[in-house]
Design an enzyme around this catalytic site. Sequence first.
Site, PDB file in Angstrom:
ATOM      1  N   LEU A   1      38.641  37.513  43.824  1.00 38.71           N
ATOM      2  CA  LEU A   1      38.229  38.883  43.086  1.00 38.71           C
ATOM      3  C   LEU A   1      37.181  38.937  43.631  1.00 38.71           C
ATOM      4  O   LEU A   1      36.459  40.087  43.776  1.00 38.71           O
ATOM      5  CB  LEU A   1      38.204  38.419  41.281  1.00 38.71           C
ATOM      6  CG  LEU A   1      38.821  37.948  40.534  1.00 38.71           C
ATOM      7  CD1 LEU A   1      38.469  37.502  39.429  1.00 38.71           C
ATOM      8  CD2 LEU A   1      40.099  39.614  40.339  1.00 38.71           C
ATOM      9  N   GLY A   2      36.313  37.822  44.723  1.00 45.18           N
ATOM     10  CA  GLY A   2      35.335  37.938  45.432  1.00 45.18           C
ATOM     11  C   GLY A   2      35.273  36.622  45.710  1.00 45.18           C
ATOM     12  O   GLY A   2      35.411  35.846  45.708  1.00 45.18           O
TER      13      GLY A   2
ATOM     14  N   ASP B   1      18.278  35.857  43.247  1.00 45.10           N
ATOM     15  CA  ASP B   1      19.646  36.956  43.796  1.00 45.10           C
ATOM     16  C   ASP B   1      20.194  37.818  43.164  1.00 45.10           C
ATOM     17  O   ASP B   1      21.032  37.965  42.599  1.00 45.10           O
ATOM     18  CB  ASP B   1      20.990  35.916  44.731  1.00 45.10           C
ATOM     19  CG  ASP B   1      21.721  36.985  45.569  1.00 45.10           C
ATOM     20  OD1 ASP B   1      21.082  37.888  45.994  1.00 45.10           O
ATOM     21  OD2 ASP B   1      23.020  36.281  46.072  1.00 45.10           O
TER      22      ASP B   1
HETATM   23  N1  ADE Z   1      34.178  38.523  40.738  1.00 44.05           N
HETATM   24  C1  ADE Z   1      34.139  37.565  40.560  1.00 44.05           C
HETATM   25  N2  ADE Z   1      33.619  37.212  39.960  1.00 44.05           N
HETATM   26  C2  ADE Z   1      34.287  37.887  38.501  1.00 44.05           C
HETATM   27  C3  ADE Z   1      34.748  37.777  37.413  1.00 44.05           C
HETATM   28  N3  ADE Z   1      33.747  37.198  35.893  1.00 44.05           N
HETATM   29  N4  ADE Z   1      34.787  38.828  36.747  1.00 44.05           N
HETATM   30  C4  ADE Z   1      36.075  39.453  37.339  1.00 44.05           C
HETATM   31  N5  ADE Z   1      35.700  39.557  38.728  1.00 44.05           N
HETATM   32  C5  ADE Z   1      34.807  38.469  39.286  1.00 44.05           C
END
Ligand code: ADE
Length: 320
Positions: A31-32, A179
Amino acid sequence: GDGVTKAIYHPYDKTFEINPDDLLIDFQSPLGQGQFGVVFQGKLQTKQGTHPVAVKTTKDSDVNHLRSLLSEIKIIMYIGKHENIVNLIGAVTRDLKKRTRDVYVVVEYCQFGCLEEHLRTHRGTFFDEFGVSGVIRSASRSSYVRLQCVVKTSDLIIWAYQIISAMEYLASKNVVHGDVALRNMLLDANQVVKITDFGLSKHIYTQTQYVTTKKDTPVPWRWLAPEALSDNIFSLQSDVWSFGVLLYELFTLAELPYAVVTYNDEFLRLIGNGFRLNQPLYANTEIYAMMRECWRLDPKERPNFTSLKHFFHQFLRMQH
Ligand code: ADE
């Protein structure tokens, strides 16, 4: 010291421990990701059923990275629940079946993902409710046109207000986020903003109102207050500067702040001489004036999150 100081040194609360067998992680599509961390979507099995969750772990098994993730868990535990913070559901910190030495932090899943990306995606259909008048005029368009617009000015104001609510709550707990930037804001299924990534957070232990970090860690300089950049002085007031830059991101629909500038010592000199970000296309003059207050050189002269909350509240009242 005080109860607040004790809380951060409190041992890890074992009631948060999740059995790894109840957690299914989808490693295929992250997701990231940040510097050391990566977030995956997952499913958590409970007595009530299966819930979508987000799972943060480290990219490698470097002990320092594991340690920093564990300290992030403690910070989130200490902060406690707030509707505009990505809340902690649990964590896997123990090697129950000797399958893994990894740490997994399980938090609420935010369906619409990162607010920065959301704004960039929907730039083309943005509804500018301020227009040339600078006041919200929702009634000036048919409801049909408004429905076609995924994002409109009043959404930006509501999101700003929600972020301020979370920041005011963090300030009440003496937690400096460190941040504050649009990339760390997520949108849940109800389009409510939640702050995430407490990896750089610091608790203010003393009454001196500031904390310092190691000089060699890379810094998000476009968002940092000058005193944070030059002297590593992080405070609730340096978070206010960063929040001002976040407002710029919101009202430009996620443009990169100081897009044409590259970082060198000249940047601090320019800021010292009064150079600031321009008025965003979708902000009115009052909101831009408030951004400039957040960018006062003297940290004491910047507004606090409570006064920012009152400021944005007046815009909320104008909507119907
Ligand atoms: N990307 C980073 N953290 C996330 C989350 N809690 N829900 C969805 N996308 C994300």
